[in-house]
Design an enzyme around this catalytic site. Structure first.
Site, PDB file in Angstrom:
ATOM      1  N   HIS A 228       0.843  -1.197   0.000  1.00 17.64           N
ATOM      2  CA  HIS A 228       0.000   0.000   0.000  1.00 17.64           C
ATOM      3  C   HIS A 228       0.876   1.244   0.000  1.00 17.64           C
ATOM      4  CE1 HIS A 228      -2.977   2.959   1.207  1.00 17.64           C
ATOM      5  NE2 HIS A 228      -3.907   2.063   0.862  1.00 17.64           N
ATOM      6  N   ARG A 276      -3.123   1.161  -4.007  1.00 20.10           N
ATOM      7  CA  ARG A 276      -2.873  -0.286  -4.155  1.00 20.10           C
ATOM      8  C   ARG A 276      -3.564  -0.805  -5.410  1.00 20.10           C
ATOM      9  NH1 ARG A 276      -6.849  -2.868   0.469  1.00 20.10           N
ATOM     10  NH2 ARG A 276      -7.991  -0.963   0.954  1.00 20.10           N
ATOM     11  N   LYS A 279      -7.449  -0.369  -7.039  1.00 21.65           N
ATOM     12  CA  LYS A 279      -8.221   0.602  -6.274  1.00 21.65           C
ATOM     13  C   LYS A 279      -8.178   1.943  -7.001  1.00 21.65           C
ATOM     14  CE  LYS A 279      -9.902   0.007  -2.834  1.00 21.65           C
ATOM     15  NZ  LYS A 279     -10.370  -0.148  -1.441  1.00 21.65           N
ATOM     16  N   ASP A 282      -6.470   8.642  -5.562  1.00 18.53           N
ATOM     17  CA  ASP A 282      -6.845   9.455  -4.397  1.00 18.53           C
ATOM     18  C   ASP A 282      -5.732  10.490  -4.223  1.00 18.53           C
ATOM     19  OD1 ASP A 282      -6.962  10.469  -1.770  1.00 18.53           O
ATOM     20  OD2 ASP A 282      -7.664   8.586  -0.908  1.00 18.53           O
ATOM     21  N   CYS A 284      -4.408  11.991  -1.783  1.00 19.88           N
ATOM     22  CA  CYS A 284      -3.385  11.898  -0.727  1.00 19.88           C
ATOM     23  C   CYS A 284      -2.191  11.059  -1.164  1.00 19.88           C
ATOM     24  CB  CYS A 284      -3.966  11.381   0.591  1.00 19.88           C
ATOM     25  SG  CYS A 284      -4.624   9.714   0.552  1.00 19.88           S
ATOM     26  N   TYR A 285      -2.407  10.159  -2.141  1.00 24.07           N
ATOM     27  CA  TYR A 285      -1.269   9.369  -2.639  1.00 24.07           C
ATOM     28  C   TYR A 285      -0.324  10.205  -3.492  1.00 24.07           C
ATOM     29  CZ  TYR A 285      -4.232   5.725  -0.824  1.00 24.07           C
ATOM     30  OH  TYR A 285      -5.031   4.968   0.011  1.00 24.07           O
ATOM     31  N   ASP A 333      -9.666  14.247  -1.943  1.00 21.03           N
ATOM     32  CA  ASP A 333      -9.320  12.919  -2.457  1.00 21.03           C
ATOM     33  C   ASP A 333      -9.559  12.867  -3.969  1.00 21.03           C
ATOM     34  OD1 ASP A 333     -10.084  10.315  -3.398  1.00 21.03           O
ATOM     35  OD2 ASP A 333     -10.900   9.663  -1.480  1.00 21.03           O
ATOM     36  N   ASP A 340     -10.564  18.186   3.108  1.00 21.90           N
ATOM     37  CA  ASP A 340     -10.269  18.052   4.539  1.00 21.90           C
ATOM     38  C   ASP A 340      -8.800  18.406   4.754  1.00 21.90           C
ATOM     39  OD1 ASP A 340      -8.588  15.565   4.450  1.00 21.90           O
ATOM     40  OD2 ASP A 340     -10.440  14.723   3.634  1.00 21.90           O
TER      41      ASP A 340
END
Ligand code: FPP
Ligand code: K
Ligand code: ZN
Length: 419
Positions: A228, A276, A279, A282, A284-285, A333, A340
């Site tokens: 991940h 991962r 999926k 997003d 934040c990655y 995201d 956020d």
């Protein structure tokens, strides 16, 4: 020097997966929906401007006001709620950080220190925890409040780190808590900033981190867990905290397999990263995966392994600017999600590594046990790799600590002066 991008890679970057088939499942529908909504926002031609003032307004909320009741679920993340906005604001609008913030930040973090354990908990009266200790020490570092630095009882923090150490070389998050690579990273980053690293603290840890690499090539939370992005960064950054990255990364990671897995994280047409296999992308990655790329970019040229960076900074910048900016301020995201503070911090830190090229400078410092992560330098990324307009430019950071440029060095050196 400009990175060389292989034309074949750029071609792949412009296409959707050639493996799509007609079978519709819940996950294929979610993937398709995400791809279509991003596609609708990624327009040819001019890139959107970073809405700096709206993001800055949003990020000042937790520093200035009591948070609304909707935040009770984050009651155990108080140090994070201070660190995330400070890190993000330092990158995009450092002048907007309220002038009285320094002493207020340290007072709030000190209020989270556990009386019984001496390290930082998630809130007032809560048990000490490695994640809140990492976030809290990072916040103290950004605050620059040297009176607070002086007052911090580093011995007690060291005792807590040792109490979290497991016999097999790993660390657990808190007493009776989970043993994972986040805990390793949080412990080592804290030990570096406070200059309390010892041989005993890191005995067996590098081997434990090595065991977290999976058959896919990425890094899981613990040995035999799924690879991940979040844990991949924690593992790779841990190696950078444990020794000379030019030596330990190739020795303790199967680099070829790691790069292969990392390169599979960037999707088209979105341009962002997933955490991962199979999926969704997003924002934040942009940090957890983009930070891994930044660290690799910083060592690979010196390793002379015939390296080409197998990611597109231009496409990640597109995803961030087109898809991750909430119209009401803050970063998110993906389209349809609300902004956020966590995503704001890590999306903007990802944008920062898009815009800069990091480099590990071997021999930059006289080595001690706890300063491996402080020998990084950077330059602006070449415009042949990514075009960055003046109005979108943001600050640089330390790619191991996720702290504004110079901050980790300053705190470490403050404590090192007491040796
Ligand atoms: C999966 O969530 C996410 C995890 C299992 C944890 C990821 C770890 C980090 C973000 C690193 C934390 C680092 C520190 C320093 C505390 P999900 O299933 O909602 O997301 P996904 O579908 O993208 O995998
Ligand atoms: K996610
Ligand atoms: Zn996320």
């Amino acid at each position: 020097m400009a990175a060389q991008y292989i034309p074949e890679i750029n071609k792949v970057h412009n296409q959707e997966s050639p493996l799509l088939d007609s079978l519709v499942t819940e996950t294929s529908a979610a993937q398709n929906g995400t791809a279509r909504s991003c596609e609708g926002l990624i327009l040819e031609g001019q890139l959107p401007v970073l809405n700096r003032s709206a993001h800055s307004q949003f990020l000042q909320i937790p520093l200035k006001l009591a948070l609304p009741s909707a935040f009770t679920g984050l009651d155990a993340s108080k140090p994070w709620l201070i660190y995330w906005p400070l890190q993000a604001l330092s990158l995009i609008d450092p002048a907007s950080i309220p002038p009285d913030y320094s002493a207020r930040v340290s007072a709030s973090i000190f209020a989270c220190i556990s009386d019984t354990e001496g390290a930082i908990g998630g809130g007032n009266g809560q048990i000490a925890h490695l994640a809140s200790t990492y976030a809290g020490v990072n916040a103290l570092a950004i605050s620059g409040d040297t009176k607070a630095w002086q007052a911090l009882d580093r011995n007690r923090v060291y005792q807590f780190l040792m109490a979290m150490k497991c016999d097999d070389g790993g660390f657990r998050m808190h007493h009776g808590g989970e043993e994972d690579v986040r805990a390793v990273y949080c412990a080592l980053a804290t030990a570096t900033l406070l200059d309390i690293m010892t041989e005993e603290l890191v005995q067996g840890t590098i081997e434990w981190v090595s065991r977290c690499q999976t058959y896919e090539g990425g890094i899981g939370g613990a040995p035999d867990n799924e690879a991940h992005g979040g844990y991949a960064f924690c593992g790779l950054a841990s190696l950078c905290l444990l020794g000379n990255p030019l030596e330990v990364i190739p020795e303790y990671l199967d680099l070829e397999n790691f790069v292969r897995w990392l390169s599979a994280r960037q999707y088209q047409p979105e341009g962002g990263f997933s955490g991962r296999s199979n999926k969704l992308v997003d924002g934040c990655y942009s940090w957890w995966v983009g930070g891994c790329w930044a660290l690799l970019e910083g060592i690979m040229p010196s390793l002379k392994m015939g390296w080409v960076p197998l990611w597109s900074k231009a496409d990640l910048q597109k995803y961030i600017l087109c898809c991750c900016q909430s119209p009401r301020g803050g970063l998110r995201d993906k389209p349809g999600k609300s902004a956020d503070f966590y995503h704001s911090c890590y999306v903007l830190s990802g944008l920062s590594v898009v815009q800069h090229r990091y480099r590990y400078v071997d021999g930059a410092r006289e080595k001690t046990l706890s300063n491996w992560s402080l020998s990084w330098d950077y330059s602006a990324e070449d415009s042949a790799v990514v075009e960055v307009s003046v109005e979108n430019q943001i600050g640089a950071l330390n790619p191991v600590h996720v702290l504004p440029w110079g901050v980790a060095e300053k705190m470490h050196d403050f404590y090192a002066a007491y040796r």
